[in-house]
Design an enzyme around this catalytic site. Structure first.
Site: not given
Ligand code: NCD
Length: 311
Positions: A59-60, A87, A109, A137
């Site tokens: 949802r974020t 990598k 995030r 958050h």
């Protein structure tokens, strides 16, 4: 106040109460926009935003992307599993490569606490923290507080209990900062093993008994147990957790007053709250999703107007 005191949204800790009020007033206007038949404004036509998600999100991520598109920004998306991070590329190299494509703002995030703060010191773009490990958050806390303001008229003077896994939750810390800055009283409630040791130093009270906490509060924010951040057991079993800290309709009906129930999602139905609570009129879970888009539009718009000034 007509502009934010910060150039990045790294955490609620760095905001003034006036910043939060400005974000809310701006979100009120955007909420009106997203309820129109044409849900878009041309405000950020000249801004490019990169969404960098080094950790899972539903949802974020969608909420940010929708917010950006409704402001007419150009949007590029990146997720760690399909990138060169796998990598061995460093965070700064990855982000600088993206920025050389003329990106103005990065929504990130990341599993490491402080990743956004680090980036803001090394790259030339506005950074929005969309969750950094178990740290902060900020947009979640803003939309939680915005939803309380919408439902109860104001945040000041309200009593809010945050229930569950406080120790591993970035939503808890950001909520504590936001609610206190707006004048609410905050308690936390959960198993003693999931309450950080010195949390009282932040000015919050600890209540281990769920019923006492619920009888005290106007709003209960029910957090998910963050199993993915636990490498040891913090309580004997899920069944025991549910018995002590799960919210069901029977408990709600027996309380002395009506309370508002919130949950940031994703819900583990039957653990922190039962379905009959999640789907009841007490719960403002889906209203919050709509508010999330409006609040994120406000944050992005206000940060972008600062970038334009400095050019
Ligand atoms: C929260 C998160 O990712 O921290 N969810 C969200 O942003 N919608 C809470 C959680 O995962 O429990």
């Amino acid at each position: 106040m007509s502009e934010l005191s910060v150039n990045h949204l790294l955490g609620i800790k760095y905001l003034q109460p006036e910043d939060i009020q400005l974000i809310f007033e701006t979100a009120d206007q955007f909420k009106e926009v997203i309820n129109r038949p044409i849900k878009k404004v041309p405000s950020l036509r000249d801004i490019t935003i990169a969404n960098l998600f080094f950790e899972n999100s539903t949802r974020t991520r969608l909420s940010f992307e929708l917010a950006e598109k409704r402001l007419s920004a150009d949007v590029v998306n990146f997720s760690a599993s399909s990138s060169s991070v796998a990598k061995g590329e460093t965070l700064i190299d990855t982000v600088n490569n993206i920025l050389s494509m003329k990106v103005d703002m990065v929504v990130m995030r990341h599993p490491n606490p402080g990743a956004g703060i680090f980036l803001s010191k090394h790259v030339n773009a506005a950074i929005v923290n969309a969750g950094d490990g178990a740290h902060e958050h900020p947009t979640q806390a803003l939309l939680d507080a915005y939803s309380i303001r919408e439902k109860l008229g104001d945040v000041a003077g309200k009593k809010v209990v945050i229930v569950g896994d406080i120790l591993h939750s970035r939503v808890a810390l950001s909520n504590i900062f936001a609610l206190q800055k707006l004048g609410a009283q905050v308690k936390v409630c959960g198993p003693a093993t999931l309450i950080p040791k010195h949390i009282q130093d932040l000015g919050v009270e600890v209540e281990l008994n769920l019923i006492n906490a619920l009888n005290w509060c106007d709003v209960a924010n029910m957090l998910r147990v963050q199993n993915e951040r636990m490498d040891i057991k913090f309580f004997p079993s899920t069944r025991e957790y549910v018995q002590q800290y799960g919210l069901n309709k029977k408990i709600l009906d027996r309380l002395e007053k009506e309370i508002v129930v919130m949950h940031p999602g994703p819900i583990n139905r039957g653990v922190e709250i039962t379905s009959d609570v999640a789907d009841s009129n007490h719960a403002i879970i889906l209203d919050k999703v709509e508010n999330g888009v409006a609040v994120r539009m406000a944050v992005i718009y206000l940060l972008a107007s600062k970038i334009k000034q400095y050019d």
